[in-house]
Structures are given as structure tokens and as C-alpha cells.
Design an enzyme around this catalytic site. Structure first.
Site, PDB file in Angstrom:
ATOM      1  N   GLU A  78      -3.833   1.098 -17.493  1.00  0.00           N
ATOM      2  CA  GLU A  78      -4.485   1.125 -18.817  1.00  0.00           C
ATOM      3  C   GLU A  78      -5.605   0.104 -18.764  1.00  0.00           C
ATOM      4  O   GLU A  78      -5.349  -1.100 -18.846  1.00  0.00           O
ATOM      5  CB  GLU A  78      -3.479   0.745 -19.916  1.00  0.00           C
TER       6      GLU A  78
ATOM      7  N   CYS B 166      -9.478  -3.355 -26.561  1.00  0.00           N
ATOM      8  CA  CYS B 166      -9.966  -2.431 -25.524  1.00  0.00           C
ATOM      9  C   CYS B 166     -10.608  -1.182 -26.103  1.00  0.00           C
ATOM     10  O   CYS B 166     -11.469  -0.591 -25.470  1.00  0.00           O
ATOM     11  CB  CYS B 166      -8.836  -2.048 -24.583  1.00  0.00           C
TER      12      CYS B 166
HETATM   13  P1  NAD Z   1      -6.692  -9.029 -16.433  1.00  0.00           P
HETATM   14  O1  NAD Z   1      -6.878  -7.777 -15.632  1.00  0.00           O
HETATM   15  O2  NAD Z   1      -7.455 -10.235 -16.054  1.00  0.00           O
HETATM   16  O3  NAD Z   1      -5.143  -9.483 -16.437  1.00  0.00           O
HETATM   17  C1  NAD Z   1      -4.095  -8.580 -16.751  1.00  0.00           C
HETATM   18  C2  NAD Z   1      -2.829  -9.059 -16.056  1.00  0.00           C
HETATM   19  O4  NAD Z   1      -3.039  -9.068 -14.645  1.00  0.00           O
HETATM   20  C3  NAD Z   1      -2.346 -10.439 -16.458  1.00  0.00           C
HETATM   21  O5  NAD Z   1      -0.949 -10.412 -16.655  1.00  0.00           O
HETATM   22  C4  NAD Z   1      -2.714 -11.301 -15.254  1.00  0.00           C
HETATM   23  O6  NAD Z   1      -1.790 -12.344 -15.014  1.00  0.00           O
HETATM   24  C5  NAD Z   1      -2.679 -10.322 -14.094  1.00  0.00           C
HETATM   25  N1  NAD Z   1      -3.644 -10.679 -13.038  1.00  0.00           N
HETATM   26  C6  NAD Z   1      -4.833 -11.310 -13.199  1.00  0.00           C
HETATM   27  N2  NAD Z   1      -5.450 -11.458 -12.003  1.00  0.00           N
HETATM   28  C7  NAD Z   1      -4.632 -10.905 -11.079  1.00  0.00           C
HETATM   29  C8  NAD Z   1      -4.695 -10.759  -9.669  1.00  0.00           C
HETATM   30  N3  NAD Z   1      -5.747 -11.217  -8.962  1.00  0.00           N
HETATM   31  N4  NAD Z   1      -3.666 -10.150  -9.023  1.00  0.00           N
HETATM   32  C9  NAD Z   1      -2.612  -9.687  -9.730  1.00  0.00           C
HETATM   33  N5  NAD Z   1      -2.503  -9.818 -11.072  1.00  0.00           N
HETATM   34  C10 NAD Z   1      -3.479 -10.410 -11.742  1.00  0.00           C
HETATM   35  O7  NAD Z   1      -6.984  -8.578 -17.934  1.00  0.00           O
HETATM   36  P2  NAD Z   1      -7.036  -9.501 -19.218  1.00  0.00           P
HETATM   37  O8  NAD Z   1      -8.241 -10.365 -19.126  1.00  0.00           O
HETATM   38  O9  NAD Z   1      -5.715 -10.122 -19.453  1.00  0.00           O
HETATM   39  O10 NAD Z   1      -7.243  -8.384 -20.368  1.00  0.00           O
HETATM   40  C11 NAD Z   1      -8.481  -7.866 -20.724  1.00  0.00           C
HETATM   41  C12 NAD Z   1      -8.710  -6.496 -20.117  1.00  0.00           C
HETATM   42  O11 NAD Z   1      -7.639  -5.615 -20.432  1.00  0.00           O
HETATM   43  C13 NAD Z   1      -9.948  -5.840 -20.711  1.00  0.00           C
HETATM   44  O12 NAD Z   1     -10.666  -5.192 -19.696  1.00  0.00           O
HETATM   45  C14 NAD Z   1      -9.369  -4.827 -21.693  1.00  0.00           C
HETATM   46  O13 NAD Z   1     -10.208  -3.742 -22.006  1.00  0.00           O
HETATM   47  C15 NAD Z   1      -8.146  -4.388 -20.960  1.00  0.00           C
HETATM   48  N6  NAD Z   1      -7.176  -3.784 -21.886  1.00  0.00           N
HETATM   49  C16 NAD Z   1      -6.903  -2.456 -21.785  1.00  0.00           C
HETATM   50  C17 NAD Z   1      -6.029  -1.873 -22.688  1.00  0.00           C
HETATM   51  C18 NAD Z   1      -5.668  -0.423 -22.637  1.00  0.00           C
HETATM   52  O14 NAD Z   1      -4.704  -0.044 -23.286  1.00  0.00           O
HETATM   53  N7  NAD Z   1      -6.391   0.404 -21.914  1.00  0.00           N
HETATM   54  C19 NAD Z   1      -5.424  -2.664 -23.661  1.00  0.00           C
HETATM   55  C20 NAD Z   1      -5.733  -4.016 -23.725  1.00  0.00           C
HETATM   56  C21 NAD Z   1      -6.610  -4.576 -22.821  1.00  0.00           C
END
Ligand code: NAD
Length: 445
Positions: free
Chosen positions: A223, A257
Site C-alpha cells: 500500500e 496518502c
Molecule cells: P516508510 O516507507 O518510510 O516507512 C514505512 C515502514 O517501513 C515503517 O514501519 C519503517 O520502519 C519501515 N522502513 C523504513 N525504512 C526501511 C528500510 N530501509 N527497510 C525496511 N523497512 C523500512 O513510509 P512512512 O514515511 O512511514 O509513510 C509515508 C508513506 O506511506 C507515504 O508515501 C504515504 O503515501 C504512504 N502511505 C500509503 C498508504 C496507503 O494506504 N496506500 C497509507 C498511508 C501512507
């Protein structure tokens, strides 16, 4: 002693997850999670967690994102409670075998689809709706009979603490665990084999998660985020459009998002929309939005700095103020924005709304179709034909005419980007997914 089959670091005592994951897999193999009784008990208990800890959750969301009680209830806690109720109400039906038709060769047989849990599921959540995006997939996973590892975002640290300390008290700890960490620890966790991974977050990390899943051929739901276009036709009431766009753009300080990311409209409409957006912003957040209890804050300094950098694009027509100490960015409207500027290159994920002018509906559609297929797409017009055209000639995960992401409150609709399995499988056997299964027909066919 043989080390065969063990993770290399487990023997050095540096893999913090190995032993716990093994115990969860063993619990799944006992078949404990598969009975309707167990699933219902865990769901009821999850409902109690939400009720008993409402104050702690509200305080945590306020601490992380400055969310008002109204926003926390509406977009996090009540949605989770509704999902628990939905699952409890439908559990028996969802668990039933689904009979399918036979052919001449199998006339005397019965054929059916049996919905089985995957096994051990990993749910990784982001920080922007840190309760909702952890609990709603968990409801689906429990209802489908899985064991679950929950990995909340380390960035929304107050909510992470509540989930880590209080949630396990309500769930069977032999089957459900909260595991903590940032990129490094999550990377370590992903080296293990799961039976399903449900990831919500950025496209950048989505690629890392998908690569890790591919090593074990683990099925996955991603997502992700992106830039959601919003087309505003000349034939509309600018104030009504401005009210709706402002509400959905500045909700959760723009960190949503499915928020409208930018507006496409004619030069004439831009001139009418700017004062209408100013009216809407003043009505919602007062003359000084910084003092409004209804406007959230940016999650951390890194995102604050990133957003501050985007304020230099185009020309500031409304807002533009920021306060680093409070991680405050005013509800902002940028005009005369060029498509080559940074604000049009990345998902904004903050309270900034750029307006890009186009000369016609065709040009707007071409603009949208030249980019990645968005998670959500919006069109506003008093002419139903215009809405129909945008719907027919573009592609996106979700679409809404003349409103924002209000459709998210409908559990009868599936959710996800165009490549989400919830869309592609929704007609087939949604229950075979561990999450949100009974969402029947994709919005776009
Ligand atoms: P992110 O991708 O930075 O982090 C998400 C998760 O991944 C966190 O739990 C984090 O600890 C983990 N993570 C971060 N870096 C990692 C790595 N190198 N290896 C493994 N895991 C890692 O996202 P964010 O900044 O927390 O959230 C914002 C993003 O999420 C935006 O792009 C937003 O659009 C998206 N989002 C999508 C939806 C949807 O339903 N499609 C909903 C909410 C947010």
C-alpha cells in the site's frame, strides 16, 4: 550441536527475532488460530483494547502528529472499531466454503473454494495514521486465522509505545507479537521467511520490502503513496470545491496518502479558487491557523525541512508561514507552479496545495496520464459528463467525483493502488487474502 537450518546470526545471539518467530510459527501449526471461537475472542479483545485505551491512543496521536480528538476518532479509532464490528458480524459467513459450479465431467462431484489462512503474517505500518494502518490489517489477519507480527513505525514514537506496551496484553501472545525497530531492524526482520507481508509506506521502502519478500517467494500487499491529481472544471461552484479540497488537503496537516496532492484547472478558475480557498482555510482554522486546535503538526524535523523547501516553488498565494520549533507549516496554496518544480516531482505529504493551470480538459487528462497511475484521483464539475470523461480516460486506485476521500469510510469498497491484490483478487477469492477480504467490486473496472 547442529546449526543446520538456523539463521547464521541466531547462533551468535545477535538475531533478536529468530526465537520469537519460531514460536509464532509453531503456534500457527497447532491450528489454534483457525477456529471461529479463537478468531472471535481475539477480535473482541482487540475491540476492548481500543475502548479501554482510548485516552492513551488520543494522547499518543496528539503527541506524534498534533491530531485533534475529532481527527483521531474519525480517521483512526472509530474506523478500527468499525472494522472489528464488521469482522465479528461477518466471520461465520466469511469462513464458509464457497460452492462453485461444476461441468459435465464433474457433474457428480461438488466443488468449492476453501479459504485458508496464510500462516505467519508480517504487517509493517507507517507513521501518518499509525493506529488505523496497524489495526485494520490486523483485524483482517485475525479474522482470516493467521498469526501476526506487527511492526509499527518507529517515527510515530508515542503511538509505537502504546501499541508495544498495551496491545499485547489483549491478544494471545503465543500467536501475536509486536516487534520494534527502524530501517535496520526491519531489514533484519525481513530476512526471515513470512507467509504473507502487508506493507504500507513509501514506494522507496516498498521496493526494499518486495526484494526481501522475493527471496522467499512470499506473497505481498504493498500500500504505497504517490501524487493524487485533482481536476477542477470551469463549470463548478468555486466555494463548494474549495471547501471540500481544503478539508481533505489539510486534514492531518496534509499527511494523508489519498489527499488531493495538486489541482489542475484553467487560469480563470485559479483566480476564483484562490479567494475561495482563503475563505475555507479561515473558516476551518481561523485567522491564525497556528493557534487552531484543528490543525495538526508535521511528524518530525526531517519532513518539516523537506516541506519548508517546497514553499519556494511557484508563488505563495495563501499561507507560506512556518515555525520550526512547533513543526508548524501554515495551510498553503501555491500558484503559477511549473510542472518541472520540486513540488510537482514528489508526493507532498504536507499542508501545501499547488495549482497548475491547463487550457482544457484534454490537456488535464494528458497531464495525469503522463505520470504514474495514482492511488486516488479527484474531479470536480457540475457537468456529469466531465466527471464521466475523467473517470473513463484515466486510471487510478480510487476515484471520487465532487468530493474528497470520504469514500474511504465505505467498507463496501476495496482500497489500494491499481496493482493492489485487493483490487485484482476482489472478484475471485478475497478471503484468501489475510486482510479486508469482503470488499466486493473494484471501483474502477
Ligand atoms: P516508510 O516507507 O518510510 O516507512 C514505512 C515502514 O517501513 C515503517 O514501519 C519503517 O520502519 C519501515 N522502513 C523504513 N525504512 C526501511 C528500510 N530501509 N527497510 C525496511 N523497512 C523500512 O513510509 P512512512 O514515511 O512511514 O509513510 C509515508 C508513506 O506511506 C507515504 O508515501 C504515504 O503515501 C504512504 N502511505 C500509503 C498508504 C496507503 O494506504 N496506500 C497509507 C498511508 C501512507
Amino acid at each position: 550441536m547442529s546449526t543446520k537450518g538456523k539463521h547464521p546470526r541466531a547462533d551468535q545471539g545477535t538475531d533478536p527475532f529468530e526465537e520469537k518467530l519460531q514460536r509464532l510459527k509453531e503456534a500457527f501449526n497447532t491450528g489454534k488460530t483457525k477456529t471461529a471461537k479463537f478468531r472471535a475472542e481475539q477480535l473482541q479483545s482487540l475491540g476492548r483494547f481500543l475502548q479501554d485505551n482510548s485516552k492513551q491512543l488520543h494522547d499518543a496521536l496528539d503527541g506524534d502528529l498534533g491530531k485533534s480528538g475529532f481527527e483521531s476518532d474519525m480517521s483512526e479509532i472509530i474506523l478500527c472499531e468499525n472494522e472489528v464490528d464488521l469482522a465479528l458480524k461477518n466471520l461465520q459467513t466469511w469462513m464458509k466454503d464457497e460452492p462453485v459450479s461444476t461441468n459435465l465431467l464433474t457433474k457428480l462431484s461438488t466443488a468449492f473454494i476453501r479459504k485458508e489462512p496464510f500462516g505467519l503474517v508480517l504487517i509493517i505500518a507507517p507513521w501518518n495514521y499509525p493506529v488505523n494502518l496497524m489495526i485494520i490489517p490486523l483485524v483482517g489477519a485475525i479474522a482470516a486465522g493467521n498469526c501476526v507480527v506487527l511492526k509499527p513505525s518507529e517515527i510515530s514514537k508515542n503511538t509505537e509505545k502504546v501499541l508495544a506496551e498495551l496491545l499485547p496484553q489483549y491478544l494471545d501472545q503465543s500467536c501475536f507479537a509486536v516487534m520494534l525497530g527502524g530501517p535496520e531492524e526491519t531489514g533484519q526482520l525481513l530476512e526471515h521467511k513470512f507467509d504473507y507481508i502487508f506493507f504500507t509506506g513509501s514506494p522507496r521502502v516498498g521496493k526494499i520490502v518486495m526484494t526481501a519478500a522475493a527471496k522467499h517467494l512470499t506473497p505481498i500487499t504493498l500500500e504505497l503513496g504517490g501524487k493524487n491529481p485533482c481536476y477542477v472544471d470551469d463549470n463548478c461552484d468555486p466555494q463548494t470545491v474549495a471547501n471540500r479540497v481544503a478539508w481533505f488537503r489539510y486534514f492531518n496537516a496534509g499527511q494523508t496518502c489519498v489527499a488531493p496532492d495538486y489541482i489542475l484547472c484553467s487560469q480563470e478558475m485559479q483566480e476564483q479558487l484562490v479567494p475561495a480557498l482563503q475563505n475555507a482555510i479561515t473558516r476551518f482554522y481561523g485567522d491564525n491557523p497556528q493557534t487552531s486546535p484543528n490543525l495538526g503538526r508535521i511528524i518530525n524535523q526531517k519532513h518539516f525541512k523537506r516541506l519548508q523547501g517546497l514553499l519556494g516553488c511557484g508563488r505563495v498565494a495563501i499561507g507560506g508561514q512556518s515555525d520550526e520549533g512547533e513543526r508548524y507549516i501554515a495551510p498553503t496554496v501555491l500558484v503559477d507552479v511549473q510542472e518541472t518544480e520540486p513540488v510537482m516531482q514528489e508526493e507532498i505529504f504536507g499542508p501545501i496545495l499547488p495549482l497548475v493551470t491547463v487550457r482544457s480538459l484534454d490537456e488535464a487528462i494528458e497531464f495525469m496520464n503522463q505520470r504514474e497511475k495514482p492511488l486516488a484521483l479527484y474531479a470536480y464539475s457540475n457537468n456529469a459528463e466531465v466527471i464521466k470523461q475523467v473517470l473513463a480516460r484515466t486510471s487510478s486506485g480510487g476515484f471520487c467525483g465532487n468530493d474528497g476521500f470520504m469514500y474511504m469510510t465505505l467498507s463496501s469498497l476495496p482500497f489500494g493502488g491499481v496493482a493492489s491484490p485487493e483490487h485484482s483478487d476482489a472478484q475471485r477469492s478475497p478471503y484468501s487474502l489475510p486482510f479486508r477480504f469482503p470488499r466486493a467490486v473494484p471501483r474502477r473496472q
